[in-house]
Scaffold this active site. Structure first.
Site, short mmCIF file in Angstrom:
data_model
loop_
_atom_site.label_atom_id
_atom_site.label_comp_id
_atom_site.label_asym_id
_atom_site.label_seq_id
_atom_site.Cartn_x
_atom_site.Cartn_y
_atom_site.Cartn_z
N ASP A 73 0.80 -1.22 0.00
CA ASP A 73 0.00 0.00 0.00
C ASP A 73 0.84 1.27 0.00
O ASP A 73 0.37 2.34 0.41
CB ASP A 73 -0.93 0.00 1.22
N LYS A 185 -6.83 -0.36 6.40
CA LYS A 185 -5.62 -0.19 7.22
C LYS A 185 -5.41 1.30 7.53
O LYS A 185 -5.59 2.15 6.65
CB LYS A 185 -4.42 -0.74 6.48
N GLU A 225 -3.33 -0.24 13.60
CA GLU A 225 -1.86 -0.24 13.54
C GLU A 225 -1.26 0.89 14.38
O GLU A 225 -1.00 1.97 13.88
CB GLU A 225 -1.38 -0.11 12.09
#
Length: 398
Positions: A73, A185, A225
């Site tokens: 990504d 994410k 994260e």
């Protein structure tokens, strides 16, 4: 300059202990509602959305035995840095060629369960004209999407950062779901040399929680994260101390935002010394500290712990993961690596069409090594010298 004492100024004084001590929280079901009781208070937590069952299924698919996540990504600017390292210009055609190489590696789905994409890639086709998303699905790989808008300076902090991107996130995640993404994410960071300040930790935790709630409402499993950066000369005990408080803060706010734990994945840093520390840690030490932290802070309801590599060498990241899987864990303890899967692959390709097969073989070799590590069966035999090269970059951004 802001204070560097971690969490001393926190307005909610007992939240760390609340997260640590409430075993009922760790058994949160995926039904419509659950009441959490903490002494005199009770909190009603509702399931994330009508996507509850799908979220659980997606999370379990990604957290499947012997498989982990390929993080591809990188923003266009960061991808440009990677391409520049092999002498290629940062054009969409070159980015497309490299991403095609990755997603179309034969048999990749045997070792990779999910792939995090940049927005360009989610809507992009391969060099053969097939949608990247379709190629991944055919490989039994769940497509994911990076949804944060990157780090910016956190005003009022000790030269720290916060992650932007909540504005308009609901409409973006809904569109990403329609495009085929099934997980998301959001990366935020905490810097140990800069404190971290209570303000930075709270901002990181709250942002992750809001993002997670919004993602679940759109049908996307959120990867949470909270990266503890490797930068610094601190020892492993200092890393543990900071991570323990950061993770407590994160899960406190996840609960406050009614995030369904069975429908998330955690992408933390491993507990290691700072990259510039004179004291190095063995894989066994990293595993011991990291698993202790997981047991103390992470509800067993969370399906998967997908560790980031954070600048470790390819070999180091694999050895540390393998050490953590030498005994059963309540969670699927696996990987979500970018450079630790791609570094040798990129160098092998070098931007040359005749090297595509060799580069894909290199990617599969690295993916298989981490698959074995997830199963606790990695031996380290036959590793190349390139796999041993460290990839830490001080002040690394992407």
């Amino acid at each position: 300059m802001a204070s560097t004492s971690l969490l001393k100024a926190s307005p909610v004084l007992d939240k760390s202990e609340w997260v640590k001590g409430q075993s009922v929280l760790f058994r949160q079901p995926s039904s419509a509602a659950v009441v959490l009781r903490n002494r005199a208070t009770s909190i009603t937590v509702r399931a994330a959305s009508s996507y509850a069952d799908e979220l659980v299924k997606t999370a379990k698919t990604i957290a499947s035995p012997g498989r982990g996540i390929l993080a591809m990504d990188e923003s266009n600017a960061t991808c440009g840095k990677r391409l520049d390292s092999i002498g290629l210009e940062n054009t969409e055609a070159n980015r497309q060629a490299y991403r095609t190489l990755l997603v179309s590696a034969p048999g990749l789905g045997q070792y990779i369960s999910g792939a995090i994409l940049f927005e360009e890639t989610l809507y992009q086709s391969t060099t053969e004209g097939k949608k990247m998303v379709d190629v991944l699905v055919e490989q039994n790989i769940v497509p994911g999407i990076k949804v944060d808008k990157g780090l910016v300076p956190l005003v009022g902090s000790n030269n720290e950062s916060w992650c932007q991107g909540l504005d308009g996130l609901s409409s973006r995640t809904a569109a990403y779901y329609q495009q085929g993404a099934r997980f998301a994410k959001w990366r935020t960071v905490v810097s140990i040399p800069n404190g971290p300040s209570a303000l930075a930790v709270k901002e990181a935790a709250w942002g992750l929680a809001r993002y997670a709630a919004i993602s679940q409402d759109s049908g996307l499993v959120p990867i949470v994260e909270p990266e503890i950066l490797l930068d610094g000369e601190h020892d492993i005990d200092r890393t543990y101390e900071v991570a323990e408080k950061v993770w407590a803060e994160v899960f406190f706010y996840l609960a406050q935002n009614n995030v369904m734990f069975e429908g998330i994945l955690l992408k933390p840093s491993m507990v290691t010394p700072g990259a510039e520390s004179k004291d190095r840690a063995t894989p066994e030490q990293v595993a011991s500290y990291t698993l202790k932290l997981l047991r103390n802070r992470i509800p067993p309801a969370v399906p998967g712990i997908m560790f980031l590599s954070g600048g470790q060498s390819e070999l180091e990241a694999t050895l540390n993961l393998n050490a953590m899987n030498q005994a059963p864990n309540p969670w699927h303890v696996s990987f979500s690596y970018a450079r630790a899967l791609q570094n040798t692959c990129l160098k092998t390709w070098g931007g040359r069409a005749e090297n595509v097969n060799a580069a894909q073989t290199t990617l599969l070799t690295r993916a298989k090594a981490n698959s074995l590590a997830q199963l606790g069966k990695y031996t380290g035999e036959g590793e190349s010298e390139e796999a041993k090269e460290g990839m830490f970059v001080k002040g690394y951004t992407y």
